[in-house]
Design a protein around this motif. Structure first.
Motif, short mmCIF file in Angstrom:
data_model
loop_
_atom_site.label_atom_id
_atom_site.label_comp_id
_atom_site.label_asym_id
_atom_site.label_seq_id
_atom_site.Cartn_x
_atom_site.Cartn_y
_atom_site.Cartn_z
N TYR A 44 21.39 1.70 8.80
CA TYR A 44 21.07 2.91 9.41
C TYR A 44 22.24 2.77 10.51
CZ TYR A 44 16.69 3.89 7.29
OH TYR A 44 15.82 4.30 6.41
N GLU A 87 10.93 8.68 18.43
CA GLU A 87 10.63 10.02 17.40
C GLU A 87 11.34 9.78 16.18
OE1 GLU A 87 14.85 10.54 19.82
OE2 GLU A 87 12.80 9.82 20.22
N LYS A 88 12.32 8.58 15.90
CA LYS A 88 12.52 8.00 14.79
C LYS A 88 11.87 7.00 14.10
CE LYS A 88 16.39 10.64 14.74
NZ LYS A 88 16.39 11.96 13.82
N GLU A 90 8.97 5.47 13.19
CA GLU A 90 7.83 5.70 12.38
C GLU A 90 8.64 6.22 10.95
OE1 GLU A 90 3.79 8.22 11.65
OE2 GLU A 90 4.14 7.25 13.38
N GLY A 91 9.33 7.15 10.86
CA GLY A 91 10.00 7.65 9.60
C GLY A 91 10.73 6.58 9.00
N ILE A 92 11.62 5.91 9.97
CA ILE A 92 12.45 4.89 9.35
C ILE A 92 11.75 3.81 8.90
CG2 ILE A 92 14.34 3.10 10.15
CD1 ILE A 92 15.46 5.26 11.98
N SER A 94 8.85 3.81 7.53
CA SER A 94 8.37 4.30 6.31
C SER A 94 9.50 3.98 5.37
CB SER A 94 7.77 5.39 6.64
OG SER A 94 7.19 6.10 5.31
N GLU A 95 10.54 4.55 5.48
CA GLU A 95 11.67 4.48 4.47
C GLU A 95 11.88 3.06 4.01
OE1 GLU A 95 15.08 6.87 5.53
OE2 GLU A 95 14.02 8.38 6.36
N ASP A 98 9.26 1.67 1.87
CA ASP A 98 9.45 2.22 0.52
C ASP A 98 10.43 1.71 -0.19
OD1 ASP A 98 7.22 4.15 1.03
OD2 ASP A 98 8.60 5.93 1.55
#
Length: 104
Positions: A44, A87-88, A90-92, A94-95, A98
């Motif tokens: 990232y 703001e980023k 949690e999504g990162i 999770s990615e 996965d």
């Protein structure tokens, strides 16, 4: 950058010349050997990173031609601390989870 600036564990003084030289040598080594890398990676990078430019990660990614499972994500308007932004994160996270599970 606020998280880095306010983090008491982040070194904020000027770097020593020897540290700067070591960083430059390490980057050169990494770029020269990226074509030999076979280990999967998830990378990232903040689009507006002023410490290490996103173009550096793009170049590395293009040089790592032997890696079969790789992903480079440029975070729009992201700076050097882009992945640590509340703001980023949690999504990162999770990615990343996965991606790891898909490798297993």
């Amino acid at each position: 950058m606020d998280l880095i600036v306010n983090d008491p564990y982040v070194y904020k003084d000027r770097i020593r010349a020897s540290t700067g030289i070591a960083i430059v040598r390490a980057e050169k080594y990494i770029m020269e050997n990226a074509g030999n890398l076979v280990t999967p990676y998830l990378l990232y990078h903040g689009e507006r990173d002023r410490i290490v430019t996103a173009s550096t990660s793009k170049l590395f990614d293009s040089l790592a031609t032997k890696v079969k499972n790789k992903k480079l994500t440029i975070i729009p308007n992201g700076e050097h601390d882009a992945v640590y932004r509340p703001e980023k994160i949690e999504g990162i996270a999770s990615e990343v989870a996965d991606w790891i599970l898909k490798l297993a």
